[in-house]
Design an enzyme around this catalytic site. Structure first.
Site, PDB file in Angstrom:
ATOM      1  N   HIS A 157       0.790  -1.234   0.000  1.00 41.08           N
ATOM      2  CA  HIS A 157       0.000   0.000   0.000  1.00 41.08           C
ATOM      3  C   HIS A 157       0.819   1.280   0.000  1.00 41.08           C
ATOM      4  O   HIS A 157       0.254   2.363   0.135  1.00 41.08           O
ATOM      5  CB  HIS A 157      -0.921   0.050   1.215  1.00 41.08           C
ATOM      6  CG  HIS A 157      -2.054  -0.923   1.152  1.00 41.08           C
ATOM      7  ND1 HIS A 157      -3.280  -0.607   0.616  1.00 41.08           N
ATOM      8  CD2 HIS A 157      -2.139  -2.202   1.547  1.00 41.08           C
ATOM      9  CE1 HIS A 157      -4.079  -1.661   0.707  1.00 41.08           C
ATOM     10  NE2 HIS A 157      -3.409  -2.642   1.264  1.00 41.08           N
ATOM     11  N   LYS A 182      -7.633  14.085   4.535  1.00 42.29           N
ATOM     12  CA  LYS A 182      -6.809  12.880   4.497  1.00 42.29           C
ATOM     13  C   LYS A 182      -5.839  12.978   5.660  1.00 42.29           C
ATOM     14  O   LYS A 182      -5.783  14.016   6.326  1.00 42.29           O
ATOM     15  CB  LYS A 182      -6.053  12.759   3.178  1.00 42.29           C
ATOM     16  CG  LYS A 182      -5.417  14.087   2.728  1.00 42.29           C
ATOM     17  CD  LYS A 182      -4.794  14.016   1.347  1.00 42.29           C
ATOM     18  CE  LYS A 182      -5.765  14.087   0.196  1.00 42.29           C
ATOM     19  NZ  LYS A 182      -6.032  12.847  -0.498  1.00 42.29           N
ATOM     20  N   ARG A 183      -5.045  11.936   5.928  1.00 43.04           N
ATOM     21  CA  ARG A 183      -4.046  12.071   6.977  1.00 43.04           C
ATOM     22  C   ARG A 183      -3.100  13.223   6.657  1.00 43.04           C
ATOM     23  O   ARG A 183      -2.877  13.549   5.491  1.00 43.04           O
ATOM     24  CB  ARG A 183      -3.264  10.756   7.132  1.00 43.04           C
ATOM     25  CG  ARG A 183      -4.043   9.693   7.860  1.00 43.04           C
ATOM     26  CD  ARG A 183      -4.432  10.138   9.254  1.00 43.04           C
ATOM     27  NE  ARG A 183      -3.282  10.181  10.116  1.00 43.04           N
ATOM     28  CZ  ARG A 183      -2.991   9.264  11.027  1.00 43.04           C
ATOM     29  NH1 ARG A 183      -3.800   8.247  11.235  1.00 43.04           N
ATOM     30  NH2 ARG A 183      -1.917   9.371  11.781  1.00 43.04           N
ATOM     31  N   LYS A 208       1.609  14.397   1.124  1.00 40.87           N
ATOM     32  CA  LYS A 208       0.265  14.733   0.630  1.00 40.87           C
ATOM     33  C   LYS A 208       0.138  16.227   0.347  1.00 40.87           C
ATOM     34  O   LYS A 208      -0.804  16.701  -0.254  1.00 40.87           O
ATOM     35  CB  LYS A 208      -0.801  14.293   1.635  1.00 40.87           C
ATOM     36  CG  LYS A 208      -0.858  12.771   1.826  1.00 40.87           C
ATOM     37  CD  LYS A 208      -1.933  12.391   2.830  1.00 40.87           C
ATOM     38  CE  LYS A 208      -1.926  10.926   3.202  1.00 40.87           C
ATOM     39  NZ  LYS A 208      -2.600  10.064   2.212  1.00 40.87           N
ATOM     40  N   THR A 241      -8.235   7.114  -1.977  1.00 40.24           N
ATOM     41  CA  THR A 241      -9.586   6.593  -2.176  1.00 40.24           C
ATOM     42  C   THR A 241     -10.614   7.702  -1.968  1.00 40.24           C
ATOM     43  O   THR A 241     -11.706   7.644  -2.526  1.00 40.24           O
ATOM     44  CB  THR A 241      -9.883   5.415  -1.215  1.00 40.24           C
ATOM     45  OG1 THR A 241      -9.323   5.710   0.068  1.00 40.24           O
ATOM     46  CG2 THR A 241      -9.303   4.129  -1.741  1.00 40.24           C
ATOM     47  N   LYS A 296     -14.335   9.064  -3.850  1.00 35.85           N
ATOM     48  CA  LYS A 296     -15.583   9.440  -3.165  1.00 35.85           C
ATOM     49  C   LYS A 296     -16.021  10.842  -3.603  1.00 35.85           C
ATOM     50  O   LYS A 296     -17.201  11.089  -3.859  1.00 35.85           O
ATOM     51  CB  LYS A 296     -15.378   9.402  -1.643  1.00 35.85           C
ATOM     52  CG  LYS A 296     -15.102   8.008  -1.128  1.00 35.85           C
ATOM     53  CD  LYS A 296     -14.542   7.986   0.288  1.00 35.85           C
ATOM     54  CE  LYS A 296     -13.892   6.629   0.552  1.00 35.85           C
ATOM     55  NZ  LYS A 296     -13.000   6.599   1.710  1.00 35.85           N
TER      56      LYS A 296
HETATM   57  C1  NBG Z   1      -2.453   3.869   1.938  1.00 37.02           C
HETATM   58  C2  NBG Z   1      -1.987   4.746   0.788  1.00 37.02           C
HETATM   59  C3  NBG Z   1      -3.175   5.285   0.004  1.00 37.02           C
HETATM   60  C4  NBG Z   1      -4.070   4.138  -0.416  1.00 37.02           C
HETATM   61  C5  NBG Z   1      -4.452   3.315   0.802  1.00 37.02           C
HETATM   62  C6  NBG Z   1      -5.287   2.123   0.453  1.00 37.02           C
HETATM   63  C7  NBG Z   1      -1.170   3.047   3.837  1.00 37.02           C
HETATM   64  C8  NBG Z   1       0.062   2.346   4.294  1.00 37.02           C
HETATM   65  N1  NBG Z   1      -1.293   3.247   2.532  1.00 37.02           N
HETATM   66  O1  NBG Z   1      -2.726   5.978  -1.130  1.00 37.02           O
HETATM   67  O2  NBG Z   1      -1.207   5.793   1.278  1.00 37.02           O
HETATM   68  O3  NBG Z   1      -5.220   4.618  -1.044  1.00 37.02           O
HETATM   69  O4  NBG Z   1      -3.301   2.838   1.453  1.00 37.02           O
HETATM   70  O5  NBG Z   1      -4.650   1.330  -0.484  1.00 37.02           O
HETATM   71  O6  NBG Z   1      -1.992   3.407   4.638  1.00 37.02           O
END
Ligand code: NBG
Length: 803
Positions: free
Chosen positions: A349, A535-536, A541, A643, A647
């Protein structure tokens, strides 16, 4: 299911009576919610049991999804929607004089995840059930979910999320399915003289009891109910005497105490590794036990079981599965290895180096000595065999144990038949760069599965006004089959439909404006552009890039208050890992810019900045439908997929984006004219990396415009940020702007000007917005899990559960 209103009302009132011995009029929201949840759980339970029985009888192959995070949010609405009784229940309650929204609000968010990774796992659980696929989640029942965030003086402050206080209505404790997990102690191998086999002998192990709590995952109007199993830790009775003090006992409880509040950096904490082994071992033991009941030889286990390793956290599954087969079930190594590789699959991920887990050998050896021996043996055989066929250096670089560390991604790739990334660009980067050596050795194992979203939650549940317009325009088929939303495209130029969608958007913006007022006291107008980045909080980002643009607008407006721009509200939502100081400084500065801007009358309400505290799934359900602009501005190559971008698109926001993650696929779906792309692409970024030629200072120094904006961080323009402003200034100038904010700044400003221009032409904007919604169908996680099912897990839906 069919639910006569009267029956529901009687069930509900009876339950309230049983549980709390009160009448509806006297109950508070929490009591009403618990009674309602309990009635609904009862409605689900029959299907739940039947599905399990069906799967046993028919020996259906099941995919077991191991994930250290699940982020379902609230489950009431989603369960009701999937059961097909949302409207019945709402009406039934309203006849009793009760407000459904108020009751639903009382449910606590189940926040056992940090962000995208955990939310994806929950979207998959919904979609597995909704497509009739036999799926089964395995995770940890953390006592505390992701911290609750508040701002005090503009600073993030974290509070514990004791979500289990007062119980969890959806779960069922399955004490009879508890298993023991062994850790620590010494292990040595004893030879059986008659057979020559070795059996491990455990000395003084620490034995823990793993108790599962199951939650039903209800499919959308299809009778399928899957299981999400979260493991809790207990002290086995036989071990009680080893724990004298409360403190000793507490140390055990800590194992499932907290979710690590960090989704991108490697936590060097022993407890994390214990968590990883604990739930992986418990889950796998149960799987093998269940499989043996089918009476098929263990060599064929992969024909009935698929085990998915979601990111590296459950990667120990490879070694633990080997341990179960070889030690407990006496399989010879080669047969066991064959079965393991065919059973396991792995998703990566992120390409961020700090997130690729590596554990010190000594720690692994101490905590799980037998598993470590097995990892050593896997590594030894890997080197021996690969050296015969491949380049020695590549083999050396791909080993599991290197320089005193165990590389979890290597273990997952070597021990599985499939490794996938989560968007096209990300999967390509894995093959070409990050995992290139592995790709050379095992090209057939690599594949892409672009992420998806729980389509129904992110439209039907969170955006009822838009859903109604869709029903009126294209009929209701899109509700079950996301691809049908494409029918909307033929109304792209239909003014009436455009206006109705715009009206729905306006309603959502009013709802968000009210929420903003309540949560922050800031008044915003729903007529302004709602520009959202949620987002985080992470440097890659680039919330900072957004902030720099806001500062630029502020300075422009101060110079010329009559500047002709459409009023904009910039909305942020983001949690920073508690130990991530840079990220916390960005939060502080955004909050201070907000204070400055929101209170400056001279700006004539053309600019507002709102940072909503405690971003979570429920808040996303209010924010996403109200967005006009979706900010997806990570440095190209860094965001694996994203993701929320999907949305927002579904909800008709126009994306301003770099060519990163799934933004690229979104662009391909909507066409260049319906998205605003800017900045460096992956090739540009890598060209700079290879040439080592990026010079942030030079970019800053060469452009008075950039200089003015960046200087505002340190020249007193923004009050109360002496330390934080300097820290960010240094990150940009002294430490050479790791994520190329400055290089992308001017293109970003130009892209934002384009957004302003497009918005002014409402006809064009409304069409763009509609086109985004119409083309979001391909991002339904129903489709994503179908691809996993066909291409990786080889599982099929049971016929009666298909729509
Ligand atoms: C995150 C990515 C995102 C991705 C999501 C789901 C982790 C380690 N990775 O870009 O940063 O959409 O995983 O795949 O949380």
């Amino acid at each position: 299911m069919k639910l006569p209103k009267k029956k529901f009302q009687t069930d509900f009132k009876n339950r309230l009576h049983e549980k709390f011995a009160i009448e509806t009029a006297d109950a508070n929201a929490q009591e009403l919610f618990e009674s309602l949840g309990s009635v609904i759980k009862n409605y689900i339970s029959e299907d739940w049991r039947d599905v399990r029985r069906y799967q046993m009888e028919n020996q259906t192959k099941t995919a077991y999804y191991f994930s250290i995070e699940f982020l379902p949010g609230k489950m009431l609405r989603s369960n009701l929607l999937n059961l097909g009784i949302l409207d019945d229940v709402r009406d039934g309650l309203s006849e009793l004089g009760l407000d459904f929204d108020m009751i639903a609000e009382a449910e606590k968010d189940m926040a056992l995840g940090n962000g995208g990774l955990g939310r994806l796992a929950s979207c998959f659980m919904d979609s597995l059930a909704s497509t009739g696929l036999p799926g089964f989640g395995n995770g940890i029942r953390y006592k505390y979910g992701l911290f609750k965030q508040q701002f005090i003086d503009g600073y993030q402050v974290e509070f514990p999320d004791a979500w289990l206080q007062g119980g969890n209505i959806w779960e069922v404790r399955k004490a009879h399915e508890a298993v023991e997990v062994k850790m620590e102690g010494n292990v040595w191998l004893k030879e059986d003289e008659s057979t020559g086999n070795f059996t491990p002998v455990y000395e003084n192990p620490r034995v823990l009891r793993a108790v599962p709590y199951d939650t039903a995952m209800v499919g959308y109007e299809n009778g399928q109910v899957n299981n999400l199993r979260l493991w809790d830790v207990e002290i086995p009775e036989s071990e009680e005497r080893k724990y004298y003090s409360i403190n000793d006992r507490r140390q055990v409880q800590d194992i499932t105490g907290v979710l690590y509040p960090d989704d991108s950096t490697y936590e060097g904490r022993q407890l994390r590794l214990v968590q990883e082994y604990f739930f992986t071992s418990a889950g796998l033991q149960t799987i093998v036990k269940h499989y043996l009941k089918l009476g098929i030889p263990l060599d064929e286990i992969y024909t009935k079981i698929a085990v998915h390793i979601n990111d590296t956290h459950p990667a120990l599954a490879v070694a633990e599965f080997m341990r179960l087969l070889v030690d407990d079930h006496k399989m010879d190594w080669d047969r066991a290895w064959n079965a393991t590789v065919k059973t396991m699959s792995y998703t990566n991920h992120t390409i961020l180096q700090e997130a690729l887990e590596k554990w010190p050998v000594d720690m692994v050896k101490f905590l799980i000595p037998r598993v470590y021996q097995i990892i050593e043996e896997i590594d030894r055989r890997y080197v021996e065999e690969m050296n015969k066929v491949a380049d020695l250096e590549i083999v050396g670089r791909t080993r599991i144990i290197q320089m005193g560390q165990v590389h979890m991604a290597h273990l997952a790739i070597i021990g599985s038949h499939s490794t996938n990334g989560v968007a096209k660009i990300h999967s390509d980067l894995l093959k070409d760069v990050v995992l290139h050596d592995f790709y050379v050795l095992f090209p057939e194992r690599f594949n892409n599965k672009t992420n998806g979203i729980a389509f129904r939650r992110w439209s039907q549940i969170s955006n009822e006004p838009m859903s109604k317009v869709l029903d009126e325009t294209i009929g209701k088929e899109w509700r079950a089959d996301a691809s049908k939303i494409k029918l909307l495209e033929s109304y792209a130029d239909d003014k009436e439909v455009q206006d109705k969608l715009a009206h729905a958007k306006h309603q959502n913006k009013e709802r968000l404006a009210a929420y903003i007022k309540e949560a922050t006291g800031v008044e915003v107008s729903p007529n302004a552009i709602f520009d959202v980045q949620v987002k985080r909080l992470h440097a890659y980002k680039r919330q900072l890039l957004n902030l720099l643009h806001i500062i630029k607008l502020y300075l422009d407006l101060k110079e010329n208050p009559d500047l002709d721009i459409t009023p904009r509200v910039f909305i942020f939502g983001a949690k920073a890992a508690p130990s991530y100081y840079y990220a916390k400084s960005v939060i502080k500065v955004i909050n201070e810019v907000g204070n400055l801007v929101n209170n400056d009358k001279a700006l004539k309400d053309k600019l507002k900045v709102v940072f909503l505290p405690n971003y979570n799934v429920s808040l996303a359900e209010i924010i996403v439908p109200a967005a006009d602009v979706s900010e997806q501005i990570s440095l190209a190559s860094k965001e694996a997929s994203g993701t929320s971008n999907m949305k927002f698109m579904l909800n008709g926001a126009v994306t301003i984006a770099t060519l990163d993650g799934a933004n690229i696929e979104i662009r391909d779906a909507v066409g260049d004219e319906n998205i605003v792309i800017f900045g460096m692409d992956k090739e540009d970024v890598y060209t700079h990396y290879f040439a080592h030629d990026y010079n942030a200072w030079a970019v800053y120094d060469a452009d008075p415009y950039i200089k003015r904006v960046v200087n505002a961080l340190v020249d007193g323009t923004i009050p109360n940020i002496i330390r934080e402003g300097q820290e960010i200034f240094d990150a940009l100038i002294k430490y050479n702007d790791e994520y190329f904010n400055l290089q992308d700044f001017l293109p970003y400003v130009a892209a934002q000007e384009k957004i302003d221009m497009l918005y002014k032409d409402q006809k064009t904007w409304r069409k763009m917005s509609l086109m985004n919604t119409a083309n979001a169908g391909q991002f339904s996680s129903d489709d994503t899990v179908k691809k996993y099912a066909e291409e990786i897990w080889h599982i099929v839906p049971a016929k009666q559960f298909i729509h």
